[in-house]
Design an enzyme around this catalytic site. Structure first.
Site, PDB file in Angstrom:
ATOM      1  N   LYS A 179       1.086  -1.280  -0.001  1.00  0.00           N
ATOM      2  CA  LYS A 179       0.038   0.045  -0.012  1.00  0.00           C
ATOM      3  C   LYS A 179       0.988   1.234   0.123  1.00  0.00           C
ATOM      4  O   LYS A 179       1.455   1.600   1.020  1.00  0.00           O
ATOM      5  CB  LYS A 179      -0.852   0.060   1.246  1.00  0.00           C
ATOM      6  CG  LYS A 179      -1.352   1.424   1.865  1.00  0.00           C
ATOM      7  CD  LYS A 179      -2.368   2.122   1.089  1.00  0.00           C
ATOM      8  CE  LYS A 179      -2.712   3.460   1.768  1.00  0.00           C
ATOM      9  NZ  LYS A 179      -1.796   4.391   1.264  1.00  0.00           N
ATOM     10  N   GLU A 254       9.251   1.445  10.846  1.00  0.00           N
ATOM     11  CA  GLU A 254      10.122   2.496  10.716  1.00  0.00           C
ATOM     12  C   GLU A 254       9.485   4.041  10.834  1.00  0.00           C
ATOM     13  O   GLU A 254       8.848   4.186   9.934  1.00  0.00           O
ATOM     14  CB  GLU A 254      10.895   2.492   9.337  1.00  0.00           C
ATOM     15  CG  GLU A 254      11.869   1.225   9.120  1.00  0.00           C
ATOM     16  CD  GLU A 254      13.092   1.362   9.762  1.00  0.00           C
ATOM     17  OE1 GLU A 254      13.341   2.357  10.253  1.00  0.00           O
ATOM     18  OE2 GLU A 254      13.616   0.094  10.044  1.00  0.00           O
ATOM     19  N   CYS A 288      13.420  10.978   7.428  1.00  0.00           N
ATOM     20  CA  CYS A 288      13.202  10.837   8.756  1.00  0.00           C
ATOM     21  C   CYS A 288      14.660  10.805   9.455  1.00  0.00           C
ATOM     22  O   CYS A 288      14.558  11.047  10.554  1.00  0.00           O
ATOM     23  CB  CYS A 288      12.894   9.343   8.873  1.00  0.00           C
ATOM     24  SG  CYS A 288      13.821   8.401   7.822  1.00  0.00           S
ATOM     25  N   GLU A 385       9.171  16.797  14.606  1.00  0.00           N
ATOM     26  CA  GLU A 385       9.724  16.637  13.216  1.00  0.00           C
ATOM     27  C   GLU A 385       9.521  17.906  12.227  1.00  0.00           C
ATOM     28  O   GLU A 385       8.227  18.256  11.995  1.00  0.00           O
ATOM     29  CB  GLU A 385       9.244  15.334  12.370  1.00  0.00           C
ATOM     30  CG  GLU A 385      10.295  14.294  12.342  1.00  0.00           C
ATOM     31  CD  GLU A 385       9.421  13.282  11.609  1.00  0.00           C
ATOM     32  OE1 GLU A 385       8.446  12.929  11.288  1.00  0.00           O
ATOM     33  OE2 GLU A 385      10.554  12.251  11.020  1.00  0.00           O
TER      34      GLU A 385
HETATM   35  P1  NAP Z   1       2.068   8.570   7.528  1.00  0.00           P
HETATM   36  O1  NAP Z   1       1.157   9.898   7.318  1.00  0.00           O
HETATM   37  O2  NAP Z   1       2.061   7.743   8.506  1.00  0.00           O
HETATM   38  O3  NAP Z   1       1.778   7.737   6.120  1.00  0.00           O
HETATM   39  C1  NAP Z   1       2.595   6.715   5.782  1.00  0.00           C
HETATM   40  C2  NAP Z   1       1.668   5.598   4.848  1.00  0.00           C
HETATM   41  O4  NAP Z   1       0.815   5.038   5.936  1.00  0.00           O
HETATM   42  C3  NAP Z   1       1.070   6.208   3.815  1.00  0.00           C
HETATM   43  O5  NAP Z   1       0.934   4.988   2.850  1.00  0.00           O
HETATM   44  C4  NAP Z   1      -0.222   6.528   4.195  1.00  0.00           C
HETATM   45  O6  NAP Z   1      -1.161   6.335   3.305  1.00  0.00           O
HETATM   46  C5  NAP Z   1      -0.506   5.482   5.125  1.00  0.00           C
HETATM   47  N1  NAP Z   1      -1.396   5.611   6.460  1.00  0.00           N
HETATM   48  C6  NAP Z   1      -2.008   6.675   6.662  1.00  0.00           C
HETATM   49  N2  NAP Z   1      -2.876   6.662   7.756  1.00  0.00           N
HETATM   50  C7  NAP Z   1      -3.130   5.258   7.755  1.00  0.00           C
HETATM   51  C8  NAP Z   1      -3.693   4.392   8.280  1.00  0.00           C
HETATM   52  N3  NAP Z   1      -4.870   4.750   9.432  1.00  0.00           N
HETATM   53  N4  NAP Z   1      -3.793   3.112   8.412  1.00  0.00           N
HETATM   54  C9  NAP Z   1      -2.961   2.409   7.550  1.00  0.00           C
HETATM   55  N5  NAP Z   1      -2.005   3.463   6.679  1.00  0.00           N
HETATM   56  C10 NAP Z   1      -2.059   4.500   6.896  1.00  0.00           C
HETATM   57  O7  NAP Z   1       3.642   9.229   6.974  1.00  0.00           O
HETATM   58  P2  NAP Z   1       4.252  10.031   5.852  1.00  0.00           P
HETATM   59  O8  NAP Z   1       3.698  11.550   6.125  1.00  0.00           O
HETATM   60  O9  NAP Z   1       3.897   9.720   4.520  1.00  0.00           O
HETATM   61  O10 NAP Z   1       5.649  10.002   5.850  1.00  0.00           O
HETATM   62  C11 NAP Z   1       6.469  10.853   6.716  1.00  0.00           C
HETATM   63  C12 NAP Z   1       6.721  10.161   8.158  1.00  0.00           C
HETATM   64  O11 NAP Z   1       7.568   8.772   7.891  1.00  0.00           O
HETATM   65  C13 NAP Z   1       7.719  10.998   8.816  1.00  0.00           C
HETATM   66  O12 NAP Z   1       7.280  10.656  10.348  1.00  0.00           O
HETATM   67  C14 NAP Z   1       9.104  10.212   8.635  1.00  0.00           C
HETATM   68  O13 NAP Z   1       9.831  10.340   9.609  1.00  0.00           O
HETATM   69  C15 NAP Z   1       8.690   8.715   8.349  1.00  0.00           C
HETATM   70  N6  NAP Z   1       9.621   8.083   8.009  1.00  0.00           N
HETATM   71  C16 NAP Z   1      10.534   7.119   8.653  1.00  0.00           C
HETATM   72  C17 NAP Z   1      11.388   6.402   8.040  1.00  0.00           C
HETATM   73  C18 NAP Z   1      12.272   5.614   8.755  1.00  0.00           C
HETATM   74  O14 NAP Z   1      12.950   4.709   8.061  1.00  0.00           O
HETATM   75  N7  NAP Z   1      12.373   5.498  10.231  1.00  0.00           N
HETATM   76  C19 NAP Z   1      11.524   6.756   6.685  1.00  0.00           C
HETATM   77  C20 NAP Z   1      10.950   7.634   5.983  1.00  0.00           C
HETATM   78  C21 NAP Z   1       9.744   8.139   6.538  1.00  0.00           C
HETATM   79  P3  NAP Z   1      -1.831   7.607   2.626  1.00  0.00           P
HETATM   80  O15 NAP Z   1      -0.727   8.475   1.935  1.00  0.00           O
HETATM   81  O16 NAP Z   1      -2.859   7.286   1.635  1.00  0.00           O
HETATM   82  O17 NAP Z   1      -2.630   8.630   3.745  1.00  0.00           O
END
Ligand code: NAP
Length: 482
Positions: A179, A254, A288, A385
């Site tokens: 997804k 992650e 991140c 962040e």
């Molecule tokens: P996000 O809002 O958590 O979304 C990540 C993924 O989860 C997207 O595919 C999103 O889909 C999906 N999602 C959102 N709500 C969900 C739910 N209730 N149930 C299941 N899936 C759901 O994060 P983001 O804004 O895309 O990414 C930024 C974040 O990722 C930052 O906090 C960053 O630090 C973190 N990150 C961490 C790493 C690591 O390796 N630790 C690497 C990269 C990024 P939709 O797009 O359809 O909402």
């Protein structure tokens, strides 16, 4: 501009079929630099996700039982397909995500490198024969693919984050339902095409776009899914952990970070500036592991801030698809508003703008590369962040003080330290509560190394040998009466 139409796929991959939605049930995907719509992807939900799980479950037994040589050859072909199409895949990534082309090429390259790494590493995933405490028994430890894997990925690295999940899953013999993020689904759907081209059997890789809540709830509660691997925010990660509890799945999380970047008086300042620029401004600050709080010791503070501000002001801002651009736009308006809010909160509470500070003259979602000084640990910008091109500089005096401040967060993903004192370098590795530590290095990700956070930054590792074991179940077998 390189043509990427071959990999712009507006359908979902379920059981080997490319599926289109009913009319109107789609999500528009736009280019953050131009605002132009690139295309549409299906807005699927629970029903299609269940079908994808069924396809992955049906494909699992034969794929898990396939020869290791067969899987390794498939992964090598996948690696080659990525590299043969690096330019068009990078152009697609830049078009939907906004990062500069050079960074996008790098992302496709490291994604391919992960695939190759896991193709090599799986040949070394050994079991064990244990010494039995009594005669007449044989005791063995063996490794087995976990089963159907659900992979949920973010928008900031839409290709390489998938590589870190699909690479080990496919190497281990697992099948997957992916997804991707709704802002950047095309880079993931391209993996479906590439997997087909490489020759993976139907149902091994399935990709579903649409309602995050519905797809996420289906993936986490279906007993046929044995592992959930997620990269994204801590908030969503917590929700997925809760949802997965009923069916007790293996988890890799992650999650978010709040990286300290610590520069001691004894640092090589040239190296520290170079490291800060890459650790802060890569992907316009939307990684991140981006430096979130830049701690600079008093003796070097003013010189460091002057140099950092000059380098920041010199960054070339523009459409990532243009030659030489170093800073693309933020991914969407919500991302822009969050960064602006953090900067406004900091300045309202006494922070000083050294350069930048607001919307770039290009308009849209471009934020000026910014340096703020006078940051204190109470400000929101030091606790959350930033996810934007803003250096938040904190002055400090002693090693103890900076360690306490750096660890004073729920996050524990990446930390950076600049010092020429060898003893201090080792002390910082001991004392900083982070899963990834760069000492005199601002960019430390490598396929050979385990990537992952501590505390609220996550569970499990991606990359390295640990990145493969997270997709294997360990069994102990005791053969008696021998
Ligand atoms: P996000 O809002 O958590 O979304 C990540 C993924 O989860 C997207 O595919 C999103 O889909 C999906 N999602 C959102 N709500 C969900 C739910 N209730 N149930 C299941 N899936 C759901 O994060 P983001 O804004 O895309 O990414 C930024 C974040 O990722 C930052 O906090 C960053 O630090 C973190 N990150 C961490 C790493 C690591 O390796 N630790 C690497 C990269 C990024 P939709 O797009 O359809 O909402």
């Amino acid at each position: 501009m390189t043509d990427f139409s071959k990999y712009l796929v507006e359908a979902n991959l379920i059981g080997g079929d490319w599926r289109l939605p009913e009319e109107g049930a789609s999500i528009a995907v736009s280019n953050p630099a131009s605002g132009v719509t690139l295309g549409h992807v299906p807005r699927f939900g629970a029903a299609e996700t269940s079908e994808a799980i069924a396809a992955a479950a049906a494909a699992f037994p034969s794929f898990a039982a396939s020869d290791l040589n067969t899987r390794v050859a498939l992964l090598r072909r996948l690696h080659d397909a990525l590299m043969d199409n690096q330019d068009s895949l990078a152009a697609l990534l830049t078009a939907e995500q906004g990062k500069p082309l050079a960074e996008a090429r790098g992302e496709i390259g490291i994604g391919a490198a992960y695939v190759l790494w896991f193709a090599e590493e799986v040949r070394r995933s050994k079991g064990e024969i244990l010494p039995s405490p009594v005669n007449g028994r044989h005791m063995m430890v063996t490794q087995h693919p976990v089963g159907v894997v659900a992979a949920i990925t973010p928008w900031n690295f839409p290709s390489s984050m998938l590589a870190r999940k699909l690479g080990p899953a496919l190497a281990a013999g697992c099948t997957a339902v992916v997804k991707p993020a709704s802002l950047t689904p095309f880079s993931a759907l391209a993996w479906g095409k590439l997997a087909e081209e490489a020759g993976f059997p139907p149902g091994v890789v399935n990709i579903v776009t649409g309602s995050a809540r519905e797809i996420g709830a289906t993936l986490t509660t279906d007993p046929r899914v044995r592992k959930v691997t997620f990269t994204g925010s801590t908030e969503v990660g917590r929700e997925l952990i809760r949802q997965s509890a009923t069916t007790v799945k293996k988890l890799s999380m992650e999650l978010g970070g709040n990286a300290p970047f610590i520069v001691f008086d004894d640092a090589d300042i040239d190296r520290a500036i170079e490291g800060a620029m890459i650790a802060k401004y890569r992907n316009s600050g939307q990684t991140c592991v981006c430096a979130n709080r830049i701690y600079v010791q008093s003796g070097i503070h003013d010189a460091f801030v002057r140099r950092l501000s000059e380098a920041t002001a010199a960054l070339k801002v523009g459409d990532g698809a243009e030659q030489g651009v170093e800073q693309g736009p933020l991914v969407d308006q919500a991302a822009f508003d969050k960064v602006a809010e953090l900067v406004n909160d900091a300045t309202a509470n006494g922070a000083k703008i050294e350069t930048g500070g607001g919307r770039h003259m290009l308009g849209g979602t471009w934020f000026q590369p910014t340096v703020l000084t006078g940051i204190t640990s109470q400000m929101k910008i030091a606790r959350e962040e930033i996810f934007g091109p803003v250096s938040a500089v904190v002055r400090f005096d002693s090693e103890d003080e900076v360690v306490d401040d750096a660890n004073d967060t729920e996050f524990g993903l990446a930390a950076y330290v600049y010092t020429r004192d060898l003893g201090r370098a080792f002390r910082m590795n001991e004392r900083l509560q982070y899963g990834l530590i760069g000492i005199n290095e601002g960019l430390i990700t490598a396929v050979e190394a385990p990537f992952g956070g501590l505390k609220s930054s996550g569970i499990g590792k991606e990359g390295g040998s640990q990145g493969l074991s997270d997709y294997l179940d360990t069994k102990y077998v005791c053969i008696g009466g021998l």
